[in-house]
Enzyme design. Structure first.
Site, PDB file in Angstrom:
ATOM      1  N   CYS A  28      17.334 -21.707 -21.206  1.00 40.43           N
ATOM      2  CA  CYS A  28      17.909 -22.243 -22.441  1.00 40.43           C
ATOM      3  C   CYS A  28      17.925 -23.778 -22.413  1.00 40.43           C
ATOM      4  O   CYS A  28      18.578 -24.366 -21.544  1.00 40.43           O
ATOM      5  CB  CYS A  28      19.313 -21.657 -22.587  1.00 40.43           C
ATOM      6  SG  CYS A  28      20.413 -22.517 -23.692  1.00 40.43           S
ATOM      7  N   CYS A  31      21.373 -25.326 -22.833  1.00 42.59           N
ATOM      8  CA  CYS A  31      22.156 -25.101 -21.607  1.00 42.59           C
ATOM      9  C   CYS A  31      21.858 -26.192 -20.582  1.00 42.59           C
ATOM     10  O   CYS A  31      22.764 -26.680 -19.902  1.00 42.59           O
ATOM     11  CB  CYS A  31      21.837 -23.741 -20.996  1.00 42.59           C
ATOM     12  SG  CYS A  31      22.294 -22.338 -22.029  1.00 42.59           S
TER      13      CYS A  31
END
Length: 102
Positions: A28, A31
């Site tokens: 991600c 993230c």
């Protein structure tokens, strides 16, 4: 730097004090960006412990805490959830969230 923990370790980590848990995915982009922000917050606010839980490797823990997407950060104080935010958050938002409970 935030340490990565599994579900069993997480229970031990959040028992006492102020702990910010970052539920993330290795693939991600947001993230990864949040990880840099959390490292900066960790250096600036001594009263907080930050740990990371990988979404894919800890499905039971993710379900237990009702995490539906990543990144999700959950702030615990003495083992109880006090606040939660989903999606990429900016540093001032995270700092304000933490400082309310110090």
């Amino acid at each position: 730097m935030a340490k990565e923990v599994n579900g069993v370790e997480l229970e031990e980590e959040i028992k006492e004090g102020l702990v910010l848990v970052d539920f993330f995915s290795r693939t991600c982009g947001p993230c990864k960006m949040l990880s840099f922000i959390l490292d900066a917050v960790d250096k600036e606010i001594e009263q907080i412990k930050i740990v990371k839980v990988c979404f894919e490797e800890n499905k039971e823990t993710v379900e237990k805490y009702g995490v539906e997407g990543y990144p999700t950060i959950i702030l615990f104080k003495d083992g109880k959830e006090v606040e939660r935010k989903q999606a990429l958050q900016q540093k001032p938002v995270i700092e304000k969230m933490i400082k309310e409970y110090i």
